[in-house]
Motif scaffolding. Structure first.
Motif, PDB file in Angstrom:
ATOM      1  N   TRP A 248      28.769  38.340  46.106  1.00 18.09           N
ATOM      2  CA  TRP A 248      28.509  37.237  45.064  1.00 18.09           C
ATOM      3  C   TRP A 248      27.766  36.241  45.559  1.00 18.09           C
ATOM      4  O   TRP A 248      26.825  35.596  45.069  1.00 18.09           O
ATOM      5  N   ARG A 249      28.171  35.533  46.661  1.00 22.24           N
ATOM      6  CA  ARG A 249      27.688  34.252  47.294  1.00 22.24           C
ATOM      7  C   ARG A 249      26.263  34.531  47.895  1.00 22.24           C
ATOM      8  O   ARG A 249      25.421  33.801  47.687  1.00 22.24           O
ATOM      9  N   ILE A 250      26.286  35.624  48.203  1.00 22.26           N
ATOM     10  CA  ILE A 250      24.840  36.161  48.877  1.00 22.26           C
ATOM     11  C   ILE A 250      23.712  35.928  47.743  1.00 22.26           C
ATOM     12  O   ILE A 250      22.818  35.439  48.051  1.00 22.26           O
ATOM     13  N   GLY A 251      24.364  36.680  46.715  1.00 18.95           N
ATOM     14  CA  GLY A 251      23.364  36.719  45.549  1.00 18.95           C
ATOM     15  C   GLY A 251      23.080  35.313  45.148  1.00 18.95           C
ATOM     16  O   GLY A 251      21.796  35.105  44.623  1.00 18.95           O
ATOM     17  N   TYR A 252      24.142  34.271  44.845  1.00 19.05           N
ATOM     18  CA  TYR A 252      24.089  33.298  44.382  1.00 19.05           C
ATOM     19  C   TYR A 252      23.078  32.417  45.277  1.00 19.05           C
ATOM     20  O   TYR A 252      22.200  31.862  44.465  1.00 19.05           O
ATOM     21  N   GLN A 253      23.200  32.536  46.436  1.00 22.33           N
ATOM     22  CA  GLN A 253      22.253  31.556  47.188  1.00 22.33           C
ATOM     23  C   GLN A 253      20.724  32.221  47.287  1.00 22.33           C
ATOM     24  O   GLN A 253      19.842  31.547  47.410  1.00 22.33           O
ATOM     25  N   SER A 254      20.737  33.614  47.277  1.00 23.62           N
ATOM     26  CA  SER A 254      19.584  34.308  47.434  1.00 23.62           C
ATOM     27  C   SER A 254      18.857  34.053  46.167  1.00 23.62           C
ATOM     28  O   SER A 254      17.207  33.659  46.259  1.00 23.62           O
ATOM     29  N   PHE A 255      19.093  33.907  44.934  1.00 21.09           N
ATOM     30  CA  PHE A 255      18.567  33.562  43.819  1.00 21.09           C
ATOM     31  C   PHE A 255      18.380  31.996  43.755  1.00 21.09           C
ATOM     32  O   PHE A 255      17.991  31.664  42.572  1.00 21.09           O
ATOM     33  N   ASP A 256      18.773  31.251  44.483  1.00 25.04           N
ATOM     34  CA  ASP A 256      18.823  29.772  44.773  1.00 25.04           C
ATOM     35  C   ASP A 256      19.529  29.156  43.443  1.00 25.04           C
ATOM     36  O   ASP A 256      18.852  28.243  42.768  1.00 25.04           O
ATOM     37  N   TYR A 257      20.734  29.746  43.250  1.00 29.08           N
ATOM     38  CA  TYR A 257      21.675  29.032  42.143  1.00 29.08           C
ATOM     39  C   TYR A 257      22.411  27.823  42.802  1.00 29.08           C
ATOM     40  O   TYR A 257      22.625  27.750  44.061  1.00 29.08           O
ATOM     41  N   GLY A 258      22.754  27.007  42.292  1.00 29.38           N
ATOM     42  CA  GLY A 258      23.676  25.964  42.679  1.00 29.38           C
ATOM     43  C   GLY A 258      23.430  24.677  41.995  1.00 29.38           C
ATOM     44  O   GLY A 258      22.547  24.515  41.125  1.00 29.38           O
TER      45      GLY A 258
END
Length: 593
Positions: A248-258
């Motif tokens: 989940w965290r890899i996907g979160y960062q890969s799609f530039d969420y935050g």
């Protein structure tokens, strides 16, 4: 019927779920509020708003973080004020929750009541699952039932239910609680398919919202306090959840969420030092919101000078609660499980600003601990000395949770309708005539930025005429001194400076990044910082407009009695606008209704 028999009766658990859901019926409101308009515009993708991401399936991208997009939003006055950090990014990965909202806006876009009823249905399901969880994890049936009663009647849940945009917390908690139930069954029966299902629930929960991280806190606490065997063996049961979390965290960062650039949202992975510096105060305020009063959000929306007293009070409440919990913690590993889960569950939600709407997982453990305290008090005899003080504290907590909470839950479940009504009133006071599309509306002194920042989203959603530009120069967190320095210039000086209130810092976390001499150039005005406060925030700002202030292309308005009224421009000298207390403004509006 004795209290023991009442709590041992299975019908009491059913009654608690039904009563909690019934008391929250006031959440079924008739109007959208704040972020609801933004979600609706993203789901409908029309009208197109420059700078606003409407092409994503996920609806929770409020700002992209691109300076060009943010500038477009500032120019329109769509969510962002002139002092916004150019790189401000608020984007959350919540595709599963977005799907439920897309269904709402596709099937009944003109029926907010159906949307709220949809959320209330999820809440009833959550209470039913919590009932199952307490029954499985508590040996004593009366503790399981009393904990459920306390959880179901908790008025803190009203803050979440009152806001459609907070449905993500409901869904995330549902999947998290279901994961805990399945994990408990899997560990007791050594059923690995159930363990896989529990890990899948964590994955689904994370796709609904970040709040599911709270379930991981209880899973860790389960391994520490409810499992048998060596520590390594107990912790090894958590590896499937760790794998899901990493993916989940890899996907979160890969799609530039935050989130970045905000003082309200602090990403612990991107800015760990800032997160740790604000964590203790946020934790205290959140625990106080779950255990006592006032609500956690008062530390964010209330007067700034109240905040130190709120934090100090919250720390005292935590100490008193710790003393009350200590006897159970010393002898009962299940009590230690609930406390560990509640404490750790508050850490991830501290990345946001304090609010009772974040307390679903925190309350799960604290209500189980309060149930132990209340049952212990009912079973004990005697008094005097320290015992009398303890009893007084127990009676205080019982009064709050068993008497005040069920009375407050209906009120708090409807609180966002009150805010929505005030926003609607303020919005209606700004002209809707067709010519407004060619004018720049300039607002002074809203009691909170939300009563300016959501005017354009609300109008876009309703299909009403919108100003070409909407600028608000300063919010009234302190008195505002306004001076005309030239035919086309105003100097604005809040008594406590700009970026004073936490809500103002939501748009720019680096409060010292606008030193004297800084210019923010917009198409119809330029803001130049003239002086700074002792802590580096802008103190006086000069606003230069492209035309004389009397030009018909501008409409200057100020806040007065719950709406905007025309602002009489000073010819010379100064005009002072009073500070506004957000809570008082809401109370006066409620009484007027």
């Amino acid at each position: 019927m004795s209290w023991r028999a009442l709590l041992a009766n299975p019908r009491t658990r059913v009654f608690a779920v039904v009563l909690g859901s019934a008391l929250a019926l006031t959440s079924v409101g008739s109007r959208l509020a704040l972020d609801d308009y933004v979600l609706g515009l993203a789901a409908r993708a029309t009208p197109e708003v420059a700078g606003f991401a409407q092409e994503n399936f996920d609806l929770f991208t409020f700002t992209t973080g691109h300076p060009k997009d943010n500038l477009e939003l500032i120019e329109q006055g769509f969510l962002l004020p002139w002092w916004t950090d150019p790189a401000l990014k608020i984007a959350f990965f919540r595709p599963l929750t977005s799907l439920t909202h897309r269904l709402d806006f596709a099937l009944w876009p003109d029926s907010p009541r159906v949307m709220y009823a949809h959320s209330l249905g999820w809440f009833a399901l959550l209470l039913a699952l919590v009932a199952v969880l307490y029954k499985r994890l508590e040996i004593d049936p009366k503790l399981a039932t009393l904990a459920l009663v306390l959880y179901a009647l908790d008025d803190a849940h009203g803050a979440a239910l009152s806001w459609l945009s907070n449905r993500n917390a409901l869904l995330a908690t549902i999947f998290g609680v279901l994961a805990l139930i399945l994990h408990d069954r899997a560990r007791k029966s050594r059923n690995w398919p159930l363990a896989a299902a529990a890990a899948a629930c964590i994955g689904l929960g994370l796709l609904a919202g970040e709040f599911t991280l709270g379930a991981l806190a209880y899973l860790l606490a389960y391994a520490l306090f409810l499992e048998q065997g060596t520590l390594a063996r107990r912790l090894s049961s958590l590896w499937p959840y760790g794998a899901v979390l990493v993916c989940w965290r890899i996907g979160y960062q890969s799609f530039d969420y935050g989130a970045r650039g905000s003082g309200a949202y602090v990403d612990p992975s991107a800015d760990p030092l800032t997160f740790l510096s604000v964590l203790p105060a946020k934790l205290a305020v959140l625990y106080n919101g779950a255990l006592a009063a006032p609500a956690a959000e008062t530390a964010f929306f209330g007067p700034v000078w109240h905040r130190p007293f709120i934090v100090a009070w919250a720390a005292c409440v935590c100490v008193v609660a710790g003393v009350l919990f200590w006897p159970a913690l010393r002898r009962d590993p299940r009590a230690r499980f609930w406390l560990c889960g509640a404490l750790l569950a508050a850490v991830p939600v501290s990345a946001s600003f304090p609010s009772d709407r974040l307390l679903f997982f925190v309350g799960l453990g604290l209500m189980a601990l309060l149930a132990r305290v209340f049952c212990s008090e009912l079973e004990e005899r005697g008094g005097g000395g320290l015992s009398a003080l303890r009893r007084a504290a127990v009676i205080g907590f019982a009064g709050l949770h068993l008497l005040a909470a069920p009375l407050l839950l209906p009120l708090r479940a409807g609180q966002m309708q009150l805010i929505g009504s005030l926003l609607q009133q303020a919005n209606a006071s700004i002209p809707r005539s067709s010519g407004v599309e060619r004018r720049s509306v300039v607002l002074l002194g809203p009691p909170a930025d939300i009563f300016a920042s959501y005017v354009q989203p609300a109008r876009a959603w309703e299909g009403e005429s919108r100003p070409a530009h909407l600028y608000w120069l300063a919010s009234a967190s302190s008195a505002i001194d306004v001076q005309r320095s030239a035919p086309n210039q105003l100097r604005v000086r809040p008594a406590e400076g700009f970026l004073f209130a936490p809500l103002e810092q939501h748009y720019r976390g680096a409060v010292r990044s606008l030193p004297a001499g800084t210019e923010i150039v917009l198409s119809r005005m330029t803001a130049r910082v003239m002086t700074s406060t002792s802590d580096g925030r802008p103190h006086e700002v000069e606003f230069t407009f492209r035309e004389p202030l009397e030009s018909s292309s501008y409409l200057f308005m100020r806040w007065e009695a719950g709406r905007y009224v025309p602002f009489t421009l000073p010819v010379e000298g100064r005009t002072t606008l009073p500070a506004q207390d957000f809570g008082q403004v809401l109370l006066e509006h409620a009484l007027s209704k």
